[in-house]
Enzyme design. Structure first.
Site, short mmCIF file in Angstrom:
data_model
loop_
_atom_site.label_atom_id
_atom_site.label_comp_id
_atom_site.label_asym_id
_atom_site.label_seq_id
_atom_site.Cartn_x
_atom_site.Cartn_y
_atom_site.Cartn_z
N ARG A 89 0.81 -1.13 0.18
CA ARG A 89 0.01 0.09 -0.15
C ARG A 89 0.92 1.19 0.14
O ARG A 89 1.67 1.49 0.76
CB ARG A 89 -1.00 0.15 1.30
CG ARG A 89 -1.39 1.35 1.41
CD ARG A 89 -3.06 1.28 1.15
NE ARG A 89 -3.61 2.56 1.28
CZ ARG A 89 -4.74 3.08 2.25
NH1 ARG A 89 -5.18 1.99 2.76
NH2 ARG A 89 -5.17 4.18 2.10
N ASP A 101 -6.96 -1.87 1.66
CA ASP A 101 -7.57 -0.82 2.60
C ASP A 101 -7.96 -1.75 3.91
O ASP A 101 -9.00 -2.45 3.48
CB ASP A 101 -8.63 0.06 1.90
CG ASP A 101 -8.94 1.26 2.66
OD1 ASP A 101 -8.28 1.69 3.65
OD2 ASP A 101 -9.98 1.92 2.12
#
Ligand code: ROI
Length: 168
Positions: A89, A101
């Site tokens: 990420r 996420d």
């Protein structure tokens, strides 16, 4: 450890729209189940969903997890951020595409408002890609702290537009 050192029931939202989103969510799930002090209780079906926010990005895959933990919300957040980072990420533009996420949606019946965390998650009450997977694994009568409303009521008010369950 949380303050009462009692197991707290927690709901997480998972999302990915880069690389292989399904593989990313599965691998995140494994990593979450391996956090010390976390017990995975349920994983929702996976959903494909149209991006909310900027449309010039791939569709998302979303899911939700129910777990129980002795960790504080802050400690859990740190573990989740480490897992996001392990999955490559990179935080660039707000509302941009991401490999992974992991959001803490609910932490027992607590409300948290500090610089790092807002629980219940601010946008959850309006987002079909959060509410529908959550409703698959949570009791319909689940109260959303601070809103004085149930999960079922939020789902009823939120069209499932752009959301599709991915067959196993
Ligand atoms: N849109 C969808 N469909 N699913 C997400 O997980 C998601 N996450 C986000 C934004 C960019 C707001 N849009 C999303 O952070």
């Amino acid at each position: 450890m949380n303050m009462d050192s009692v197991a707290v029931e927690v709901y997480l939202g998972l999302g990915s729209n880069l690389g292989n989103p399904i593989a990313n969510l599965k691998s995140a799930c494994t990593a979450i189940s391996q956090i010390d002090g976390v017990q995975l209780l349920a994983l929702s079906p996976f959903y494909s969903s149209k991006p909310v926010g900027p449309q010039d990005q791939p569709d998302y895959v979303n899911a939700a997890i129910r777990l129980s933990t002795h960790l504080s919300a802050q400690q859990l957040l740190e573990q989740l951020q480490a897992i996001e980072n392990q999955h490559g990420r990179i935080r660039t533009v707000r509302w941009g595409a991401r490999t992974l996420d992991l959001d803490i949606l609910l932490y027992g019946d607590s409300q948290v408002h500090d610089s790092q965390l807002t629980i219940p998650h601010i946008e959850m009450s309006k987002r079909s890609f959060v509410l529908y997977p959550l409703a698959d694994i949570a009791p319909a009568g689940l109260m959303i702290p601070g809103l004085g409303t149930t999960l079922a009521a939020l789902v009823a008010a939120c069209p499932a537009e752009g959301l599709e369950k991915i067959p196993l």
